[in-house]
Design a protein around this motif. Structure first.
Motif, short mmCIF file in Angstrom:
data_model
loop_
_atom_site.label_atom_id
_atom_site.label_comp_id
_atom_site.label_asym_id
_atom_site.label_seq_id
_atom_site.Cartn_x
_atom_site.Cartn_y
_atom_site.Cartn_z
N PRO A 39 11.00 23.52 -1.97
CA PRO A 39 10.65 23.53 -0.54
C PRO A 39 11.71 24.20 0.33
O PRO A 39 12.90 23.92 0.21
N THR A 40 11.25 25.04 1.21
CA THR A 40 12.15 25.68 2.18
C THR A 40 12.83 24.64 3.07
O THR A 40 14.01 24.77 3.40
N ALA A 41 12.09 23.60 3.43
CA ALA A 41 12.65 22.57 4.31
C ALA A 41 13.84 21.86 3.68
O ALA A 41 14.69 21.30 4.38
N ARG A 50 21.21 32.59 1.56
CA ARG A 50 20.77 31.83 2.73
C ARG A 50 19.30 32.13 2.97
O ARG A 50 18.81 33.22 2.63
N ILE A 51 18.59 31.18 3.54
CA ILE A 51 17.17 31.40 3.83
C ILE A 51 17.03 32.44 4.93
O ILE A 51 17.66 32.33 5.99
N ASP A 92 11.54 33.59 6.74
CA ASP A 92 10.95 32.70 5.73
C ASP A 92 11.02 31.22 6.11
O ASP A 92 10.47 30.38 5.40
N ARG A 93 11.68 30.90 7.19
CA ARG A 93 11.92 29.49 7.51
C ARG A 93 10.63 28.71 7.83
O ARG A 93 10.58 27.49 7.66
N LYS A 138 7.86 39.11 -2.20
CA LYS A 138 7.87 37.69 -1.89
C LYS A 138 6.47 37.10 -1.94
O LYS A 138 5.50 37.72 -1.50
N ALA A 139 6.42 35.87 -2.46
CA ALA A 139 5.19 35.08 -2.39
C ALA A 139 5.47 33.91 -1.45
O ALA A 139 6.32 33.06 -1.74
#
Length: 463
Positions: A450-452, A374-375, A379-380, A424-425
């Motif tokens: 993409p996180t979105a 899960r994100i 990071d969201r 993390k990058a």
């Protein structure tokens, strides 16, 4: 036994160089003999059987029969906060011991052997000790404990007093005085411990790694040792490398066989067959029950595997493999080659689409476990995030050469004791592009997502 050198880093690099420089020799006939006992590998707190991947490869490469190498997967691998109080999704010392007992009996029945070798990392060693002390000694010929906190991660009568990692708590007090005051070993098996000289995050005098910076732990670097065992000290290695690293493997092999391995390098196979389980997070993999790790099969997940361009991470055509996971959690088998870089994509309800990029697999394995992620809340807000992860060890600065997306070392890795296994990058753009990472010679190139769009991207190292 202690290895000495001018510096911890120098000793480690010299030893690794010597191992890497050994041309692989065909194993002696005796090394392939059917009388080799079965080995049961026991992972640590919060971990999975998958961490034994390269260790098993090294045993196989030196002639240990593949069907006598068994890594266990504890369904709920985390210890309770208080061993004497039930806690959903976590196991007590006795529950862990009972699980191991059943696994050992199954291996003995399958192989026809009378005894097994037990090799454990961290908490896995405590599970082994408890099993052996509780009546299992006759079924174990050798017990090897890597980085096991045999005298605690801390020792305090007031701080989490009944936690199994408290050296002053009831569990470790019992194990360390089982035959009388100061008698730490159960008679029968041959015992060995492997520890770092000063680079194990869980054998430190200060409580920084347990969230209590500035507080004495009352534990030293020698905490993993046991009176009466063969205690091996390898300079510079970290907590996980005490079990999963090449120098630890060489020590294990010598202890079990009386001679050095032909090589600590992994011998490649041209044809590689991969399989494993898909696991999730939380209590019974249900959303809203937390993001702690479990090793339960995630039925209903879908796994796709793509061959990728090693230079760009781009997919080379359609999926090599696609499967909807059943109740056993198995996602394979996949037939590939030892020169093929791969992208694993895990999709499951309640989880992010998880992309795992791996460099080529040198050998076959049935413990290539995948976890639906899960994100993270932190990071969201980032357009895209790519995480470099090292499950079989920690990142050490300045010990290691690490690069992620052009930054060396990556952000978030503190200097000093190696205690962080992810970097993390956070990318400023959401568009897809190549993201490269390297660690001491192993290189992985993946793609950003993409996180979105509810994507998690991992670059997972073998070593």
């Amino acid at each position: 036994m202690k290895l000495t050198a001018l510096t911890r880093r120098g000793a480690l690099l010299l030893s690794l160089a010597a191992l890497a420089g050994c041309a692989f020799k065909a194993p002696r006939v005796a090394d392939s003999a059917p009388q080799r006992p079965p080995i049961v590998f026991v992972h640590g707190n919060g971990d999975t059987a998958a961490l034994w991947l390269t260790t098993i490869w090294r045993f196989e490469s030196n002639g240990w029969p593949k069907d006598r190498l068994h890594a266990v997967d504890m369904p709920y691998p985390l210890a309770r906060d208080a061993d004497d109080k039930p806690q959903p999704g976590r196991t007590s010392t006795e529950e862990a011991s009972a699980f191991l007992a059943a696994e050992i009996d199954a291996v003995l029945q399958r192989t026809g052997a009378k005894q097994v070798v037990l090799i454990g990392n961290s908490r896995g060693g405590l599970v082994m000790r408890n099993y052996i002390a509780g009546g299992g000694a006759a079924k174990v010929s050798h017990a090897i404990l890597g980085g096991t906190p045999n005298h605690g991660v801390w020792a305090s009568p007031t701080f989490r007093p009944t936690n199994e990692f408290n050296g002053a708590g009831p569990f470790l007090t019992r194990l360390n005085n089982q035959g009388g005051p100061g008698i730490e070993l159960t008679p029968g098996p041959k015992w060995m411990t492997i520890r770092s000289d000063a680079n194990d995050k869980f054998a430190q005098p200060d409580g920084v790694w347990i969230g209590a910076k500035g507080t004495p732990t009352n534990v030293t670097a020698a905490g993993p040792e046991l009176k009466g065992a063969e205690n091996v000290v390898i300079p510079g290695i970290d907590h996980r490398e005490t079990s999963y690293g090449p120098l630890a493997f060489a020590a294990m092999w010598r202890f079990l066989t009386g001679s050095a391995p032909a090589s600590a390098r992994v011998q490649s196979e041209a044809r590689v067959v991969l399989d494993g389980k898909v696991n999730g997070l939380g209590l019974d993999n249900k959303p809203g029950t937390g993001d702690f790790a479990n090793n339960l099969p995630l039925a209903g997940a879908t796994v796709e595997v793509y061959a990728t361009d090693a230079a760009t991470g781009a997919r080379l055509g359609p999926a090599l493999h696609r499967k909807s996971v059943g109740t056993d959690g198995r996602w394979g088998p996949l037939v590939t080659t030892s020169k093929t870089a791969l992208e694993f994509v895990v999709s499951a309800a309640g989880f992010a689409t998880t992309h795992v990029y791996r460099s080529p697999f040198a050998r076959s394995s049935d413990i290539v476990h995948l976890r639906a992620e899960r994100i993270a809340s932190a990071d969201r807000d980032a357009p895209a995030v790519v995480t470099l992860t090292r499950p079989r060890g920690y990142f050490g600065i300045p010990r290691d050469e690490i690069e992620l997306d052009g930054r060396s070392p990556p952000a978030g890795i503190p200097a000093g004791v190696a205690g962080v296994s992810v970097a993390k990058a956070r990318l400023a753009e959401a568009g897809e592009r190549a993201v490269a990472a390297s660690f001491n010679g192993e290189r992985i190139v993946g793609r950003s997502w993409p996180t979105a769009g509810n994507h998690v991207v991992l670059l997972e190292l073998h070593d």
